[in-house]
Design a protein around this motif. Structure first.
Motif, mmCIF file in Angstrom:
data_model
loop_
_atom_site.group_PDB
_atom_site.id
_atom_site.type_symbol
_atom_site.label_atom_id
_atom_site.label_comp_id
_atom_site.label_asym_id
_atom_site.label_seq_id
_atom_site.Cartn_x
_atom_site.Cartn_y
_atom_site.Cartn_z
ATOM 1 N N LEU A 7 0.843 -1.204 0.000
ATOM 2 C CA LEU A 7 0.000 0.000 0.000
ATOM 3 C C LEU A 7 0.876 1.251 0.000
ATOM 4 C CD1 LEU A 7 -2.818 1.344 0.347
ATOM 5 C CD2 LEU A 7 -2.511 1.068 2.829
ATOM 6 N N ALA A 8 0.656 2.112 -0.999
ATOM 7 C CA ALA A 8 1.456 3.351 -1.077
ATOM 8 C C ALA A 8 1.103 4.272 0.094
ATOM 9 C CB ALA A 8 1.169 4.062 -2.396
ATOM 10 N N ARG A 9 2.129 4.740 0.809
ATOM 11 C CA ARG A 9 1.846 5.708 1.900
ATOM 12 C C ARG A 9 1.313 7.017 1.327
ATOM 13 N NH1 ARG A 9 6.650 3.505 4.200
ATOM 14 N NH2 ARG A 9 6.241 2.646 6.274
ATOM 15 N N THR A 10 1.880 7.421 0.195
ATOM 16 C CA THR A 10 1.441 8.677 -0.422
ATOM 17 C C THR A 10 0.353 8.355 -1.430
ATOM 18 O OG1 THR A 10 3.597 9.704 -0.095
ATOM 19 C CG2 THR A 10 2.182 10.661 -1.772
ATOM 20 N N ARG A 11 -0.861 8.679 -1.074
ATOM 21 C CA ARG A 11 -2.013 8.321 -1.917
ATOM 22 C C ARG A 11 -3.205 9.202 -1.527
ATOM 23 N NH1 ARG A 11 -1.927 4.606 2.325
ATOM 24 N NH2 ARG A 11 -3.829 4.731 3.562
ATOM 25 N N GLY A 12 -4.190 9.195 -2.374
ATOM 26 C CA GLY A 12 -5.476 9.802 -2.023
ATOM 27 C C GLY A 12 -5.461 11.319 -1.966
ATOM 28 N N PHE A 13 -6.428 11.858 -1.236
ATOM 29 C CA PHE A 13 -6.703 13.295 -1.228
ATOM 30 C C PHE A 13 -5.456 14.177 -1.157
ATOM 31 C CE2 PHE A 13 -11.304 13.490 0.665
ATOM 32 C CZ PHE A 13 -11.795 13.022 -0.546
ATOM 33 N N CYS A 14 -5.447 15.180 -2.047
ATOM 34 C CA CYS A 14 -4.427 16.233 -1.983
ATOM 35 C C CYS A 14 -5.048 17.454 -1.317
ATOM 36 C CB CYS A 14 -3.963 16.585 -3.389
ATOM 37 S SG CYS A 14 -5.309 17.251 -4.380
ATOM 38 N N ALA A 15 -4.206 18.461 -1.094
ATOM 39 C CA ALA A 15 -4.684 19.671 -0.397
ATOM 40 C C ALA A 15 -5.747 20.405 -1.216
ATOM 41 C CB ALA A 15 -3.504 20.599 -0.119
ATOM 42 N N GLY A 16 -5.593 20.403 -2.545
ATOM 43 C CA GLY A 16 -6.552 21.124 -3.382
ATOM 44 C C GLY A 16 -7.914 20.465 -3.381
ATOM 45 N N VAL A 17 -7.917 19.145 -3.354
ATOM 46 C CA VAL A 17 -9.195 18.403 -3.322
ATOM 47 C C VAL A 17 -9.858 18.566 -1.953
ATOM 48 C CG1 VAL A 17 -10.125 16.055 -3.239
ATOM 49 C CG2 VAL A 17 -8.661 16.762 -5.142
ATOM 50 N N GLU A 18 -9.076 18.446 -0.889
ATOM 51 C CA GLU A 18 -9.655 18.621 0.462
ATOM 52 C C GLU A 18 -10.277 20.009 0.582
ATOM 53 O OE1 GLU A 18 -6.490 17.682 3.192
ATOM 54 O OE2 GLU A 18 -7.168 15.589 3.317
ATOM 55 N N ARG A 19 -9.592 20.994 0.035
ATOM 56 C CA ARG A 19 -10.104 22.372 0.105
ATOM 57 C C ARG A 19 -11.409 22.504 -0.691
ATOM 58 N NH1 ARG A 19 -9.362 26.871 -3.321
ATOM 59 N NH2 ARG A 19 -9.242 28.900 -2.277
ATOM 60 N N ALA A 20 -11.432 21.934 -1.896
ATOM 61 C CA ALA A 20 -12.632 22.075 -2.741
ATOM 62 C C ALA A 20 -13.852 21.413 -2.076
ATOM 63 C CB ALA A 20 -12.374 21.463 -4.120
ATOM 64 N N ILE A 21 -13.643 20.250 -1.479
ATOM 65 C CA ILE A 21 -14.753 19.568 -0.799
ATOM 66 C C ILE A 21 -15.199 20.380 0.425
ATOM 67 C CG2 ILE A 21 -15.390 17.478 0.485
ATOM 68 C CD1 ILE A 21 -13.391 15.973 -1.388
ATOM 69 N N ALA A 22 -14.211 20.918 1.153
ATOM 70 C CA ALA A 22 -14.550 21.736 2.327
ATOM 71 C C ALA A 22 -15.320 22.985 1.908
ATOM 72 C CB ALA A 22 -13.271 22.128 3.077
ATOM 73 N N VAL A 23 -14.975 23.543 0.758
ATOM 74 C CA VAL A 23 -15.684 24.730 0.257
ATOM 75 C C VAL A 23 -17.165 24.408 0.059
ATOM 76 C CG1 VAL A 23 -15.983 26.189 -1.795
ATOM 77 C CG2 VAL A 23 -13.708 25.911 -0.800
ATOM 78 N N VAL A 38 -22.872 23.780 -8.000
ATOM 79 C CA VAL A 38 -21.450 23.587 -8.316
ATOM 80 C C VAL A 38 -21.330 23.420 -9.821
ATOM 81 C CG1 VAL A 38 -19.386 22.219 -7.843
ATOM 82 C CG2 VAL A 38 -21.174 22.394 -6.104
ATOM 83 N N LEU A 39 -20.485 24.259 -10.422
ATOM 84 C CA LEU A 39 -20.301 24.174 -11.869
ATOM 85 C C LEU A 39 -19.283 23.075 -12.176
ATOM 86 C CD1 LEU A 39 -21.042 25.426 -14.634
ATOM 87 C CD2 LEU A 39 -19.060 26.945 -14.343
ATOM 88 N N HIS A 40 -19.714 22.027 -12.796
ATOM 89 C CA HIS A 40 -18.921 20.828 -13.110
ATOM 90 C C HIS A 40 -18.646 20.014 -11.831
ATOM 91 C CE1 HIS A 40 -18.452 22.824 -16.884
ATOM 92 N NE2 HIS A 40 -17.637 23.749 -16.418
ATOM 93 N N GLU A 41 -18.141 18.820 -12.010
ATOM 94 C CA GLU A 41 -17.795 17.994 -10.845
ATOM 95 C C GLU A 41 -16.736 18.762 -10.047
ATOM 96 O OE1 GLU A 41 -16.528 14.098 -12.029
ATOM 97 O OE2 GLU A 41 -18.584 13.465 -12.404
ATOM 98 N N VAL A 42 -16.957 18.924 -8.771
ATOM 99 C CA VAL A 42 -16.034 19.757 -7.986
ATOM 100 C C VAL A 42 -14.632 19.150 -7.978
ATOM 101 C CG1 VAL A 42 -16.589 18.731 -5.741
ATOM 102 C CG2 VAL A 42 -15.815 21.109 -5.877
ATOM 103 N N VAL A 43 -14.556 17.840 -7.943
ATOM 104 C CA VAL A 43 -13.314 17.091 -8.217
ATOM 105 C C VAL A 43 -13.757 15.869 -9.022
ATOM 106 C CG1 VAL A 43 -12.232 17.868 -6.069
ATOM 107 C CG2 VAL A 43 -13.400 15.676 -6.101
ATOM 108 N N VAL A 49 -18.648 13.298 -5.580
ATOM 109 C CA VAL A 49 -19.757 14.069 -6.153
ATOM 110 C C VAL A 49 -21.096 13.544 -5.617
ATOM 111 C CG1 VAL A 49 -20.959 14.608 -8.311
ATOM 112 C CG2 VAL A 49 -18.468 14.771 -8.191
ATOM 113 N N ALA A 50 -21.242 12.214 -5.576
ATOM 114 C CA ALA A 50 -22.501 11.632 -5.081
ATOM 115 C C ALA A 50 -22.725 12.002 -3.616
ATOM 116 C CB ALA A 50 -22.478 10.113 -5.259
ATOM 117 N N ASP A 51 -21.654 11.990 -2.838
ATOM 118 C CA ASP A 51 -21.781 12.326 -1.418
ATOM 119 C C ASP A 51 -22.226 13.780 -1.236
ATOM 120 O OD1 ASP A 51 -21.431 11.942 1.406
ATOM 121 O OD2 ASP A 51 -19.667 13.221 1.216
ATOM 122 N N LEU A 52 -21.597 14.692 -1.978
ATOM 123 C CA LEU A 52 -21.962 16.113 -1.852
ATOM 124 C C LEU A 52 -23.384 16.358 -2.375
ATOM 125 C CD1 LEU A 52 -18.555 17.743 -2.840
ATOM 126 C CD2 LEU A 52 -19.584 17.659 -0.555
#
Ligand code: SF4
Length: 313
Positions: A7-23, A38-43, A49-52
């Motif tokens: 399992l890669a330690r570095t994986r998944g959410f980046c800072a930009g994605v976390e920020r966009a979801i938090a927005v 939201v204009l287009h899929e936020v990420v 997208v389904a969760d939001l």
């Protein structure tokens, strides 16, 4: 069937994605579910997208799909939009919240400045991808002075009309393939200005480094991510380019016995828009199928946080 899971330690959410979801979540709290579009899929991840959407966010592809727009809220996705879209939103009196990743904004700034300096712009990226559309849309000047290319073959066919030009890149490209395109570009147009290497972001770079480590260790690499996610697709391609079988799957339902057949070391990673629970679900299914030993690989993830836009923090 028995295999080890890496399992890669570095994986998944980046800072930009976390920020966009938090927005989006903050906007829902602040403005209520009736008002937030939201204009287009936020990420680019179908689960996010389904969760939001289940929390009340409305996803649209055009501003014209927002009913009675005055005083509604529109959120621009992490991939960014062109300046004409911003103007159109303002003209409709929408409340605009910009979730564009700050690292995409950095590229926007360069393209916008190039237009003011009357320089041509070469954007290395995937034609039609939302980020590229938004970056092209920063150029306030003649359309024939912005060129979108991807490969060294595209460079061969490219003509620049002047000797003042810059290049910029999509943030989620393959580092290795982009290096070849940049090299060809600099060789053909020695005057071209641009970054030393490219504009790929730290998240793209360190996830691709991590998947290379997985590909060296494993005979199969599973990448969690949606098919329209550029950075996720690149991870799978990077593994494939190293001669390792690789699959891009949305979630654990994409795992099959055929996929795992013959594998003794199965690598797992996730694109920058993939929630960690998707990875954990994949690990559970792999454990049921004979891969209960999980070995963490690669460098520790460096966790960065981008502040929320003004008015939402
Ligand atoms: S992948 Fe990079 S550019 Fe895209 S949102 Fe994440 S940090 Fe920003």
């Amino acid at each position: 069937m028995s295999f080890k899971v890496y399992l890669a330690r570095t994986r998944g959410f980046c800072a930009g994605v976390e920020r966009a979801i938090a927005v989006v979540n903050r906007a829902l709290e602040k403005y209520g579910t009736q008002k937030v579009y939201v204009l287009h899929e936020v990420v680019h991840n179908k689960h996010v997208v389904a969760d939001l959407a289940s929390r009340g966010a409305h996803f649209v592809e055009h501003l014209s799909q927002i009913p009675n727009p005055e005083d509604k809220v529109v959120i621009f996705s992490a991939h960014g939009v062109g300046t004409k879209t911003v103007e159109a939103a303002n003209a409709l009196k929408l409340i605009v919240i910009d979730a564009t990743c700050p690292l995409v904004n950095r590229v926007h700034f360069k393209v916008s400045r190039a237009a003011k300096e009357q320089k041509e712009v070469v954007i290395i990226g995937h034609t039609g991808h939302q980020e590229v559309v938004g970056t092209v849309g920063q150029y306030d000047g003649p359309e024939d002075k912005v060129h979108v290319i991807l490969t060294p073959q595209d460079v061969e066919k490219l003509d620049l009309v002047s000797n003042k030009a810059i290049f910029a890149t999509q943030t989620t490209l393959s580092i290795d393939e982009t290096a070849l395109t940049v090299k060809a570009l600099k060789e053909k147009f020695s005057f071209i200005e641009g970054p030393k290497n490219d504009d790929t972001c730290f998240a793209t770079q360190n996830r691709q480094a991590a998947v290379k480590t997985l590909a060296q260790e494993c005979d199969l690499v599973i990448v969690a991510g949606s098919k329209n996610s550029s950075n996720s697709k690149r991870l799978s391609e990077v593994a494939s380019s190293m001669g390792v079988r690789s699959y891009l799957i949305d979630d654990c339902e994409g795992i099959s016995d055929e996929m795992l057949a013959g594998a003794t070391k199965v690598g797992v990673t996730a694109g920058a828009s993939v929630p960690e629970y998707i990875v954990q679900d994949i690990l559970k299914v792999l454990a049921q199928k004979g891969g209960s030993e999980v070995i963490l690989t690669g460098d520790e993830q460096i966790h960065r946080v981008f502040p929320l836009p003004d008015g939402l923090d």
